[in-house]
Design an enzyme around this catalytic site. Structure first.
Site, PDB file in Angstrom:
ATOM      1  N   SER A   1       0.818  -1.212   0.000  1.00  0.00           N
ATOM      2  CA  SER A   1       0.000   0.000   0.000  1.00  0.00           C
ATOM      3  C   SER A   1       0.851   1.262   0.000  1.00  0.00           C
ATOM      4  O   SER A   1       1.847   1.354   0.709  1.00  0.00           O
ATOM      5  CB  SER A   1      -0.905   0.020   1.232  1.00  0.00           C
TER       6      SER A   1
ATOM      7  N   LYS B   1     -13.309  -4.895   3.345  1.00  0.00           N
ATOM      8  CA  LYS B   1     -14.217  -3.760   3.153  1.00  0.00           C
ATOM      9  C   LYS B   1     -15.668  -4.068   3.529  1.00  0.00           C
ATOM     10  O   LYS B   1     -16.415  -3.162   3.864  1.00  0.00           O
ATOM     11  CB  LYS B   1     -14.135  -3.256   1.708  1.00  0.00           C
TER      12      LYS B   1
ATOM     13  N   GLY C   1     -16.335  -5.243 -14.771  1.00  0.00           N
ATOM     14  CA  GLY C   1     -16.108  -5.862 -13.470  1.00  0.00           C
ATOM     15  C   GLY C   1     -17.288  -5.675 -12.543  1.00  0.00           C
ATOM     16  O   GLY C   1     -18.058  -4.714 -12.681  1.00  0.00           O
TER      17      GLY C   1
HETATM   18  P1  ATR Z   1     -12.468  -5.969  -5.892  1.00  0.00           P
HETATM   19  O1  ATR Z   1     -13.045  -5.849  -4.517  1.00  0.00           O
HETATM   20  O2  ATR Z   1     -11.088  -5.423  -6.009  1.00  0.00           O
HETATM   21  O3  ATR Z   1     -13.345  -5.424  -6.960  1.00  0.00           O
HETATM   22  P2  ATR Z   1     -13.286  -8.691  -6.333  1.00  0.00           P
HETATM   23  O4  ATR Z   1     -14.504  -8.475  -5.530  1.00  0.00           O
HETATM   24  O5  ATR Z   1     -12.508  -9.939  -6.111  1.00  0.00           O
HETATM   25  O6  ATR Z   1     -12.239  -7.520  -6.137  1.00  0.00           O
HETATM   26  O7  ATR Z   1     -13.661  -8.552  -7.878  1.00  0.00           O
HETATM   27  C1  ATR Z   1     -12.762  -8.818  -8.869  1.00  0.00           C
HETATM   28  C2  ATR Z   1     -13.378  -8.490 -10.241  1.00  0.00           C
HETATM   29  O8  ATR Z   1     -12.388  -8.794 -11.223  1.00  0.00           O
HETATM   30  C3  ATR Z   1     -14.605  -9.300 -10.589  1.00  0.00           C
HETATM   31  O9  ATR Z   1     -15.405  -8.568 -11.455  1.00  0.00           O
HETATM   32  C4  ATR Z   1     -13.971 -10.486 -11.316  1.00  0.00           C
HETATM   33  O10 ATR Z   1     -14.845 -11.162 -12.205  1.00  0.00           O
HETATM   34  P3  ATR Z   1     -15.762 -12.385 -11.670  1.00  0.00           P
HETATM   35  O11 ATR Z   1     -16.906 -11.749 -10.938  1.00  0.00           O
HETATM   36  O12 ATR Z   1     -16.168 -13.101 -12.890  1.00  0.00           O
HETATM   37  O13 ATR Z   1     -14.877 -13.206 -10.765  1.00  0.00           O
HETATM   38  C5  ATR Z   1     -12.928  -9.785 -12.122  1.00  0.00           C
HETATM   39  N1  ATR Z   1     -11.880 -10.683 -12.572  1.00  0.00           N
HETATM   40  C6  ATR Z   1     -10.873 -11.186 -11.814  1.00  0.00           C
HETATM   41  N2  ATR Z   1     -10.081 -11.958 -12.580  1.00  0.00           N
HETATM   42  C7  ATR Z   1     -10.581 -11.925 -13.844  1.00  0.00           C
HETATM   43  C8  ATR Z   1     -10.207 -12.499 -15.083  1.00  0.00           C
HETATM   44  N3  ATR Z   1      -9.114 -13.281 -15.179  1.00  0.00           N
HETATM   45  N4  ATR Z   1     -10.957 -12.231 -16.165  1.00  0.00           N
HETATM   46  C9  ATR Z   1     -12.027 -11.438 -16.083  1.00  0.00           C
HETATM   47  N5  ATR Z   1     -12.439 -10.872 -14.947  1.00  0.00           N
HETATM   48  C10 ATR Z   1     -11.738 -11.101 -13.832  1.00  0.00           C
END
Ligand code: ATR
Length: 479
Positions: free
Chosen positions: A234, A283, A343
């Site tokens: 961080s 969070k 996302g």
């Molecule tokens: P954060 O709190 O940082 O947003 P999270 O809740 O783990 O983290 O969300 C991660 C996001 O990245 C989600 O939208 C995830 O898609 P999924 O809901 O399908 O899991 C997306 N994500 C992570 N890895 C991915 C990948 N390799 N390809 C596409 N989307 C991805």
């Protein structure tokens, strides 16, 4: 005191380390066991080569050092070394009264009585420290915390053993808060490394002095921090600490690696913390420990800022504001009316809410459709799968990237590979490492306006600073 551990193989090299770190340190520890064999014979010369007090240490293998000599040979080196003007000598707990001890006492060299535990924290740590100090010596405990409640055990030493002169070190990555807040552990010094040594649990003298001002912490210093797992990457300490300094606010902000949020709250109460930032994965989990939450937290369901208010903790969300701030004028002017949000994780929740709250039409694209559908239902927007991204080419004013795809070290990934920008779009990637993600590079090539994750990070941090201190974040800070 900030103590530089000298890990050079010659006396000259170590004297050079003292010189290059001189602005950050008060004292140095000469690790004789790390010196070349020939150099070990000249150790008595070292104190005269530097202008700081020096601790003489010849660490055995079982205590984490390199010395494999017999006890007799080790004593011999220490006896010769004590011909020099060392300020302290480290003698391990199990070494019975020896001529080294007598010579040190006769010369007025203070004795540090040490024990090391690389596995954990001994159950009898308090009484053990007390026993070590009994003959007027300085007790030193170097132990290995493995959880946030272990960290609390170490901070408690300051109250349990108020009048004992001691050195407390939490080794490994869990120990970092005890090294930065060493004065709150009641420790007379903290050990630091030279600039680049970044082994887990190590922290450099420069950072301790110039970023944290660790040697200035008193009982009155307000403590703030960031909790997460992982957390040491961080950059928030670089936002808050220089801010505190610029307004002359007696406060410190440091990272806390957390495994259990309930235990962290005990520590926060114990340290009388005034507030903290929250990052992944806490969070949402943090919500049940809060006595009050802001309207945004309630609606978004995620909290990144916790502030102490009389009798309880109150949660805020500054992510949404940090996100909006760089594009607010484009929303207000009508330049941004529609957005594609890539996302559907925690960050996306706050962002979609923020955009909808400002009247922007939003379509959420996610790999997992159901997660996009959930956020869409709460915020009245459209949703689709990532594979259909190209359907939306040329239809939106703003594209926001909220997934972890493209994050360090995966520089060459883009969650909407093949998507063609028209050049009209404003493209915003919330990833801040790297600054220029693959998605942004492609958007730039098409002539789009860009916004970076670091803008969001800084803006959310500035607002957090206001909530922590009641003051605006000062202008013109060199972070
Ligand atoms: P954060 O709190 O940082 O947003 P999270 O809740 O783990 O983290 O969300 C991660 C996001 O990245 C989600 O939208 C995830 O898609 P999924 O809901 O399908 O899991 C997306 N994500 C992570 N890895 C991915 C990948 N390799 N390809 C596409 N989307 C991805």
């Amino acid at each position: 005191m900030i103590c530089l551990t000298l890990s050079g193989s010659t006396l000259e090299e170590n004297a050079g380390l003292v010189r290059s770190n001189r602005d950050y340190i008060d004292i140095a520890e000469l690790r004789v066991d790390l010196l070349d064999e020939e150099e070990q014979k000249r150790v008595s010369l070292f104190p005269a080569m530097v202008d700081v007090p020096v601790i003489l240490t010849l660490r055995r293998i079982q205590d984490g050092g390199r010395c494999s000599l017999s006890e007799r040979q080790r004593r011999h080196i220490l006896m010769e070394a004590l011909e020099g003007e060392f300020a302290y000598v480290d003698i391990e707990e199990d070494i019975k009264r020896t001529e080294v001890e007598s010579k040190a006492r006769a010369k007025g060299v203070r004795i540090i009585r040490s024990f090391h535990d690389f596995e954990g924290i001994p159950e009898d740590i308090y009484s053990r420290i007390y026993r070590l100090s009994e003959r007027g010596d300085i007790a030193k405990a170097a132990v290995t915390p493995h959880s946030i409640s272990d960290v609390l055990t170490l901070f408690r030493i300051s109250d349990e053993l108020k009048d004992v002169e001691k050195i407390i070190i939490g080794m490994g990555e869990w120990g970092i808060p005890t090294r930065i807040l060493y004065r709150r552990c009641g420790s007379m010094l903290t050990f630091a490394s030279d600039g680049d040594a970044v082994a887990p649990g190590q922290i450099s003298a420069k950072e301790l002095k110039t970023l944290y001002h660790a040697d200035r912490v008193t009982d009155r210093t307000a403590i703030y921090g960031i909790i997460g797992n992982p957390v040491y990457h961080s950059t928030s300490p670089q936002i808050h600490n220089p801010g505190f300094r610029a307004i002359n606010y007696d406060a410190i902000y440091l990272p806390f690696l957390v495994d259990n949020i309930r235990s962290f709250f005990s520590l926060a109460e114990y340290l009388r913390m005034r507030g903290f930032s929250v990052t992944i994965p806490y969070k949402t989990q943090v919500l049940m420990f809060l006595g009050r939450i802001s309207r945004e937290v309630k609606q978004i369901g995620s909290c990144n800022t916790v502030v102490r208010v009389p009798g309880m903790w109150k949660g805020f969300n500054t992510d949404y504001y940090g996100f909006l701030s760089p594009i607010l004028k484009d929303i207000d002017s009508g330049r941004i009316k529609s957005a594609l949000v890539i996302g559907a994780g925690g960050a996306s929740k706050a962002i979609v809410w923020a955009l909808r709250n400002r009247g922007v039409k939003v379509t959420i694209l996610n790999r997992t459709l159901s997660r996009a559908a959930d956020i869409a239902a709460l915020n009245l927007c459209e949703f689709d799968t990532l594979e259909n991204a190209r359907k939306y080419e040329g239809t939106v004013d703003l594209v926001v990237q909220t997934t972890s795809v493209g994050l360090y070290p995966d520089f060459d990934l883009n969650p909407i590979e093949g998507f063609r920008f028209t050049g009209h779009e404003i493209v915003y990637d919330i990833i801040y490492k790297p600054r220029m993600t693959k998605l942004l590079t492609e958007a730039a090539a098409a002539g789009c306006t860009l916004h970076y994750g670091e803008e969001m990070l800084l803006e959310q941090g500035k607002l957090q600073f206001e909530m922590f201190t009641g003051y605006h974040y000062p202008k013109g800070i060199d972070r």
